[in-house]
Design a protein around this motif. Sequence first.
Motif, PDB file in Angstrom:
ATOM      1  N   CYS A  66      -4.550  11.481  -0.543  1.00 30.31           N
ATOM      2  CA  CYS A  66      -3.994  10.715   0.423  1.00 30.31           C
ATOM      3  C   CYS A  66      -4.150   9.257   0.158  1.00 30.31           C
ATOM      4  N   ARG A  67      -5.181   8.797  -0.512  1.00 27.63           N
ATOM      5  CA  ARG A  67      -5.589   7.390  -1.042  1.00 27.63           C
ATOM      6  C   ARG A  67      -4.770   6.873  -2.227  1.00 27.63           C
ATOM      7  N   LEU A 105       0.011   7.820   7.025  1.00 26.66           N
ATOM      8  CA  LEU A 105      -1.403   8.406   6.436  1.00 26.66           C
ATOM      9  C   LEU A 105      -2.428   8.618   7.275  1.00 26.66           C
ATOM     10  N   MET A 126      -2.047   3.481   7.258  1.00 27.67           N
ATOM     11  CA  MET A 126      -3.066   4.281   6.980  1.00 27.67           C
ATOM     12  C   MET A 126      -4.244   4.002   8.054  1.00 27.67           C
TER      13      MET A 126
END
Length: 275
Positions: free
Chosen positions: A77-78, A192, A114
């Motif tokens: 994800c990051r 995200l 995010m």
Amino acid sequence: MDQAGPQALNESGYKTYPEPDRGPDPEAEWAEPVVQLRDVNKHFGDLHVLKDINLTVHKGEVVVVIGPSGSGKSTLCRTINRLEPIDSGTILIQGKELPQEGKELARLRAEVGMVFQAFNLFAHMSILDNVTLGPRKAKKVPRDKAEAEALELLDRVGIKDQAGKLPAQLSGGQQQRAAIARALAMHPALMLFDEPTSALDPEMINEVLDVMVALAKDGMTMMVITHEMGFARRAADRVLFMADGLILEEGTPEDFFTSPTTDRAKDFLAKILHH
């Protein structure tokens, strides 16, 4: 990673799975890729946390990533907005390669909202100011316009009446909904979510998941790292199962939860669905 067919084996001996066939129609719902990862690798020292990851998330698609702790989910994800740099491979956001640094990276990051496990709100600022900060500073939106939209977004996530309060005056669930509104204020192409409910008390989890389900129904492109299997069943178009830095399985929620094909996925589901 060789993804020529569903029975292909990668170098670690695991089965690999091709991405779903969205059909030849260029006007099809899934025709436009928002994020593409091609042969992405990431190491932390000697630990190989992402191994030749190939993944496409299409416009309007909700992809839920599940798997045991340490499987590489959060790192995956990051990497998508370069909070974690990759060692090799390519990441594309709306067809453009993710830059290494500078203004172009900042611009592309603005396309990716995010929401973290921790809410990361500025403690000294009101909820309204937290939501308007990004548009005002990064996109030069006038304060009155930014505040009007922020109030609409706070209403959308059910906390408009909390706009003037400081984060510490809100519950954990309310703070996480404020964080979602803050991300939405940048009009991202992709949202995200990195285990957004893991820091919440059980009674607050559903209020955040309900907002996320509503976003999914509204057509927001989303990638969600979560242990909330109910959310995966309700909202996902596709479920990815990760272990040992690999995507071992992917498919519809129905297929994955009723007919997992790998022993790792079967073992994971047996444990998590019975606790």
